[in-house]
Scaffold this active site. Structure first.
Site, short mmCIF file in Angstrom:
data_model
loop_
_atom_site.label_atom_id
_atom_site.label_comp_id
_atom_site.label_asym_id
_atom_site.label_seq_id
_atom_site.Cartn_x
_atom_site.Cartn_y
_atom_site.Cartn_z
N HIS A 177 0.77 -1.47 -0.43
CA HIS A 177 0.06 -0.28 0.10
C HIS A 177 0.73 1.32 -0.22
CE1 HIS A 177 0.92 -0.51 4.16
NE2 HIS A 177 0.76 0.93 4.59
N CYS A 207 15.26 25.35 -15.64
CA CYS A 207 15.09 24.58 -14.65
C CYS A 207 16.27 23.25 -14.31
CB CYS A 207 13.80 23.79 -15.17
SG CYS A 207 13.51 22.34 -14.11
N HIS A 246 9.44 19.47 -19.42
CA HIS A 246 8.88 20.04 -18.55
C HIS A 246 7.84 19.88 -17.92
CE1 HIS A 246 9.97 22.74 -15.41
NE2 HIS A 246 8.85 23.64 -15.55
ZN LIG Z 1 11.77 20.90 -16.00
#
Ligand SMILES: [Zn+2]
Ligand SMILES: [Zn+2]
Length: 343
Positions: A177, A207, A246
């Site tokens: 679980h 990023c 992304h």
């Molecule tokens: Zn990213």
């Protein structure tokens, strides 16, 4: 003592968590000697396990099952019988709520939130890594559905999906679980991660998770996902599975990519089990705050899965400093896992 090539200790800073990690190979044997001394043995049948099919009446209320209304369910999402937060308290964002002490300035909030359990299989002896990629995908899609339900509440800021496998990793039930905790706050690790990823974005215009593809740290890759040992892994054999595209929120995952992700997770769990002697482990989905919707924030936040085998304990140094000592260099851990099964 044999260390990995006689390397000197090294400090590395993780650009996602903004934390320093000390790599100290002299403390360890060869990376391949790193095996769990307390493997998880959950194949024994447990009498009267409430998570088994046919025992639904013993559980806290069900939220939904997959397929809907089917007595032969494959997944059930239920309330946790011992919740950390209470769903029955007044929702603080509800118009009628008027509690004097619910004041952030006083650092007190009512313990409102949701704590759910995802029963990943109806069968007691089956573990997550035993499921097919399609079956694991259905577990991911159950997480997605539940996160979407929770996201409709303004008062819920963050949803943490996690799995504890094995008693020493915190699992109180051996039936496979995972858990979903929906919080009225943004937890400190999440705030720190967002701050760190924002700094990176402001300095480099990219990023930081989109940038982490580094060949010597990769374990396996598929079209849309990559599994790797992070450059400044906090724990020995810590593994991340990262979307190569992304995406800020886990609950953007579509059904097709969920199957691909299921296949990669299955492979990684199998490798971890074989190489590290079926260790207890924790698995966390790191996503973005639910109500983070503005374009600038979405540009630097990127969800990923972190898998941490429980091979070493935490001691006074870690508690005192927040700094971890990892005896296995990430490139050595990645090599051991990459070369297994000839994949
Ligand atoms: Zn990213
Ligand atoms: Zn069971």
């Amino acid at each position: 003592m044999a260390s990995s090539g006689g390397r000197n200790p090294e400090l590395r800073k993780d650009s996602v968590s903004n934390r320093w990690v000390i790599f100290s190979p002299a403390r360890a044997k060869r990376p391949s000697d790193f095996k769990s001394k307390t493997p998880t043995n959950s194949n024994h049948l447990q009498q009267k396990c409430p998570f088994c099919i046919g025992q639904e009446h013993q559980c806290a209320p069900e939220i939904f099952r997959v397929p809907p209304d089917d007595p032969n369910w494959t997944i059930r999402v239920i309330e946790n019988l011992y919740p950390a937060l209470s769903r029955s308290l007044c929702d603080p964002s509800a118009p009628s709520s008027d509690s004097g002490h619910r004041d952030i300035g006083n650092r007190v909030l009512d313990g409102f939130g949701f704590h759910d359990v995802v029963i990943e299989t109806p069968i007691h002896s089956v573990q997550l890594g035993d499921l097919s990629p399609e079956e694991i995908a259905r577990v991911f899609l159950a997480y997605r559905k539940r996160i979407e339900q929770l996201a409709s509440r303004d008062s819920i800021e963050y949803v943490q999906v996690f799995k504890n496998h094995g008693a020493s990793a915190g699992a109180s039930m051996s039936h496979s679980h995972s858990q979903i905790l929906a919080l009225p706050i943004i937890p400190p690790n999440v705030s720190a991660r967002l701050g760190s990823m924002k700094d990176y974005f402001e300095q480099k215009g990219k990023c930081c998770i989109c940038q982490i593809e580094s060949e010597d740290l990769v374990i396996n890759a598929s079209t849309n996902f990559i599994s790797l040992v992070p450059y400044a892994a906090t724990f020995p054999f810590e593994i991340w599975i990262v979307p190569r595209y992304h995406s800020a929120h886990f609950h953007e995952l579509d059904a097709e990519k969920a199957v691909e992700l299921g296949g990669l997770l299955k492979l990684i769990l199998r490798k971890m089990s074989l190489q590290l002697n079926n260790p207890p482990f924790n698995f966390m989905i790191h996503t973005s705050p639910l109500h983070c919707n503005n374009a600038s924030e979405l540009a630097y936040t990127h969800w990923f899965i972190q898998i941490v085998p429980q091979l070493t304990g935490i001691g006074g140094f870690e508690i005192g400093t927040g700094c971890y000592i990892n005896p296995v260099f990430p490139e050595d851990a990645a090599k051991v896992l990459r070369e297994l099964l000839g994949s």
